[in-house]
Motif scaffolding. Structure first.
Motif, PDB file in Angstrom:
ATOM      1  N   LEU B  44       0.836  -1.200   0.000  1.00  0.00           N
ATOM      2  CA  LEU B  44       0.000   0.000   0.000  1.00  0.00           C
ATOM      3  C   LEU B  44       0.871   1.250   0.000  1.00  0.00           C
ATOM      4  O   LEU B  44       0.554   2.248  -0.649  1.00  0.00           O
ATOM      5  N   ASP B  49      -3.947   0.284  -4.023  1.00  0.00           N
ATOM      6  CA  ASP B  49      -5.156   0.963  -3.541  1.00  0.00           C
ATOM      7  C   ASP B  49      -5.751   0.322  -2.301  1.00  0.00           C
ATOM      8  O   ASP B  49      -6.210   1.011  -1.393  1.00  0.00           O
ATOM      9  N   ARG B  50      -5.800  -1.017  -2.271  1.00  0.00           N
ATOM     10  CA  ARG B  50      -6.295  -1.674  -1.065  1.00  0.00           C
ATOM     11  C   ARG B  50      -5.665  -3.055  -0.934  1.00  0.00           C
ATOM     12  O   ARG B  50      -5.063  -3.575  -1.860  1.00  0.00           O
ATOM     13  N   LYS B 165      -0.326   7.959   3.501  1.00  0.00           N
ATOM     14  CA  LYS B 165      -1.638   7.646   2.906  1.00  0.00           C
ATOM     15  C   LYS B 165      -2.006   6.191   3.136  1.00  0.00           C
ATOM     16  O   LYS B 165      -3.178   5.852   3.313  1.00  0.00           O
ATOM     17  N   LYS B 169      -5.612   3.376   3.992  1.00  0.00           N
ATOM     18  CA  LYS B 169      -6.178   2.453   3.015  1.00  0.00           C
ATOM     19  C   LYS B 169      -6.679   1.199   3.726  1.00  0.00           C
ATOM     20  O   LYS B 169      -6.155   0.804   4.767  1.00  0.00           O
ATOM     21  N   SER B 170      -7.670   0.546   3.119  1.00  0.00           N
ATOM     22  CA  SER B 170      -8.296  -0.576   3.823  1.00  0.00           C
ATOM     23  C   SER B 170      -7.613  -1.901   3.517  1.00  0.00           C
ATOM     24  O   SER B 170      -7.127  -2.128   2.411  1.00  0.00           O
TER      25      SER B 170
END
Lengths: 499, 221
Positions: B44, B49-50, B165, B169-170
């Motif tokens: 990440l 993105d995830r 960031k 993120k998940s």
């Protein structure tokens, strides 16, 4: 103030250095002359030494002597005709006792990685190399106290300790070759002084052989011992001029598992200073290294080492390598995250990266540790190691850059956390004109700012004349008295430290 | 825990494909115990993105076939157009997962990729792969499986802004049971032996001693 009697002058060697990628600095017009009170070796002497160290401890081979006579930077070259490799403290004692009586000058030598010409002869002094005395004598796994002989290589000691869950409190680029006796004699600072302190604190005991052959056993391994004067401190940093270190007792810290390294870019030097403050505040006790590299130094090492730029998009003037070491990964990561968020918000860093695994950690360190070697490959290098108040530190670099103009590239890096600047001037060739613009300007500037002309490298031969820039005449006079008392015949590493 | 170097190269390639506008999302997957979270965070932080974490009791029971079956299950719910993997893991050196999952899915596969180019219409991918005889260039219809080799790219370092960031993120957690996959022990390790220890070298103090040892001990001449 004493007049400068010895001067190092570099002869211009033109493009010849390119062939060997090195240049010898032969003191063609040097004003140092061989002290004629020293004896010249004769067959009797060699026979006597052979009796002490045996045939395997006696080296007269031309090729081996050539290597031992030349320093790591290939700037200083002596003409020793004999190298001795004692295998015990008793042999060292006999060598010195005999040398004293005959007035034979000797140079104690370890890994020969020193940067001020302190580990090689100036003339025909006999080299006493401690490399064969490389046993680890004992290690106490409860107290962390290690006792070893002076010829042990630093990296070997660190690996030995790592197996036991400990680490050596000293780390420097030369670790694969330097020996602990030399480190002690130079009072090497290294990369983690900011965390583990200096050797003056970590060395608990020494065994030293004096010039008359007396073996001084100060090898206690007690954490606290306030009985009388702490004489071992005299020998730490004496560069082999007061006695030969033969055994060392060191207090070693635990090797803690959680290590994080960040490589960060800053726009200006003021930000770097603020970063140091913030690092101390937020990282506190887990901060273990704080190094700076300017863009010229980074370009130099990336060019000559094949490493890639950790922040290819950053075109900043300053880079910081910050390391934390602690016992708890999540605790350290949290501290690091807070630190990073703070400095990003304040705009102190423009960009940066945190190493994601051990490979990246060692990549970042290789970049910092590879600068000296890269400079060596780039051509002629004038090396200065200065302690300067942190707020003024980089001013010298910019002033010198302007002063030298296109004559040379001024490269700066160092232990910013300790206020220690490694100032290097890289030029295609050694040049009289260039050195005249550098010295004594650099020394005078440093003295004017109450700095030290040798933060950690020592004075050796290169700066033997420069001690008065950083020490008062009374202090130097007392040093001379101590030297005269401990080495009345002056046989230990002559022409060095105090000219 | 460090990311497997070949997987790092795969993540980097995925990011480059997205940056070239050929993909809309990069999802990083790891399987095993809690240490996987760190590895996913690295992905990440590089820019994915995830994350998806398949939690198992311990990673040592995850052999390539089990991983391939779990990936097959994830693919049916995620519907990716491209599965990028490292060619092999440096702990077991199996070099099987990519090939097996392609077989299970019935997807085309290109292994040991040294260059990957998605077509303009995003319907196919052209892959150069390193084989014994040289470089083989093949074209595959998407969706496909590609495994990354060393020379595909040089992975980026995770930069500070991305590291910050990444925290937001998940990472979705899922168990093999939820994916209807039974992790069987289809491989049994019978024995692991170390290669014989190298004897320490001996320092000789002179050329004579060297010659003596070469003659009488090593029997070189």
């Amino acid at each position: 103030m004493r007049r400068i009697l010895a001067q190092r002058r570099w002869t211009p060697l033109g493009k010849k250095w390119l062939e060997n990628c090195r240049a010898y600095s032969v003191p063609a017009s040097s004003k140092v002359v061989r002290d004629e009170r020293f004896a010249t070796l004769d067959d009797q002497d060699i026979k006597h030494f052979s009796g002490i160290v045996g045939s395997k401890g006696l080296v007269v081979d031309k090729d081996e002597l050539e290597v031992a006579n030349t320093d790591w930077m290939r700037k200083f070259k002596g003409s020793a005709q004999l190298l001795l490799r004692p295998q015990s403290s008793n042999q060292v004692a006999e060598i010195l006792k005999y040398s004293s009586s005959r007035r034979i000058a000797v140079v104690p030598q370890g890994g020969n990685t020193g940067l001020v010409g302190g580990s090689v002869p100036v003339f025909d002094e006999v080299i006493v190399n401690l490399g064969a005395m490389n046993s680890i004598i004992s290690f106490d796994e409860v107290s962390g106290i290690l006792i070893c002989e002076a010829g042990c290589i630093l990296e070997t000691l660190d690996k030995f300790l790592a197996d036991k869950g400990f680490m050596f409190p000293l780390d420097l680029g030369a670790k694969g070759s330097c020996q602990i006796g030399g480190n002690v004699s130079t009072n090497a600072g290294g990369l983690r002084l900011i965390r583990y302190g200096s050797l003056h604190g970590n060395i608990l005991g020494l065994e030293v052989v004096l010039s008359d052959g007396t073996i001084l056993d100060m090898l206690s391994s007690l954490r606290k011992d306030n009985t009388g004067y702490d004489l071992k401190q005299l020998f730490i940093g004496a560069e082999g001029t007061l006695g030969v270190v033969t055994k060392v007792a060191v207090l070693t810290p635990q090797k803690l598992p959680s290590v994080n390294v960040g490589f960060l870019a800053c726009t200006d030097y003021t930000s770097c200073q603020k970063m140091l403050l913030e690092a101390r505040k937020h990282l506190g006790e887990v901060l273990s290294a704080f190094e700076f590299i300017d863009s010229f130094a980074l370009d130099m090492v990336l060019k000559h080492s094949g490493h890639r730029h950790p922040l290819p998009d950053a075109k900043e003037k300053f880079y910081l390598l910050i390391e934390t070491t602690g016992s708890n990964q999540s605790h350290d990561k949290e501290k690091l995250d807070n630190f990073v968020e703070t400095v990003l918000t304040q705009g102190l860093v423009v960009d940066g990266t945190i190493a994601q695994d051990n490979t990246q950690i060692s990549n970042f360190w290789h970049i910092r540790e590879g600068i000296a070697e890269a400079l060596g490959k780039a051509g002629a290098v004038y090396k200065y190691d200065l302690s300067i108040p942190i707020k003024d530190l980089y001013n010298l670099v910019e002033i010198l850059r302007e002063r030298l103009g296109g004559l040379a590239t001024v490269v700066a890096y160092g232990h910013l956390g300790d206020g220690n600047l490694h100032l290097n001037i890289s030029a295609p060739d050694y040049d009289e004109k260039l050195i005249a613009k550098i010295e004594p300007f650099v020394y005078e500037w440093t003295a004017a700012h109450k700095g030290s002309v040798s933060a950690e490298h020592g004075l050796g031969f290169m700066k033997a004349h420069a001690i008065h820039y950083s020490r008062s005449p009374e202090t130097v006079e007392l040093m001379r008295k101590m030297k005269a008392m401990l080495d009345p015949n002056g046989i230990l590493n002559p022409y060095k430290v105090i000219a | 825990m460090s990311m497997n170097p070949f997987c790092e190269i795969a993540v980097e390639e995925a990011l480059r494909i997205k940056e070239a506008g050929r993909a809309s999302e990069v999802v990083v997957v790891s399987m095993g115990g809690e240490q996987c979270v760190e590895t996913i965070r690295t992905g990440l932080a590089m820019g994915a993105d995830r994350g998806l974490h398949v939690i198992t009791q311990d990673s040592s029971s995850l052999f390539p076939l089990a991983v391939a079956k779990l990936l097959q299950a994830l693919v049916s719910s995620e519907q990716p157009r491209l599965l990028l993997l490292g060619k092999q893991a440096i702990d077991d050196d199996c070099n099987q997962t990519g090939q097996m999952v392609a077989g299970l899915l019935g997807w085309p596969q290109a292994t040991f990729a040294s260059k990957v180019s998605i077509s303009d219409d995003k319907e196919s991918v052209c892959v150069e792969r390193e084989v014994d005889g040289g470089i083989e260039t093949i074209q595959l219809q998407l969706p496909a499986v590609v495994t990354a080799d060393l020379r595909l790219n040089t992975p980026r370092y995770a930069t500070l802004p991305n590291i910050m960031k990444a925290k937001k993120k998940s990472i979705q957690r899922v168990t093999p049971e939820e994916l209807n996959v039974v992790i069987g022990s289809d491989l049994e390790v019978l024995e692991v032996t170390e290669p014989p220890k190298r004897k320490a070298g001996v320092m000789v103090a002179s050329v004579d001693e060297l010659l003596d040892k070469l003659k009488n001990e090593a029997r070189v001449f």
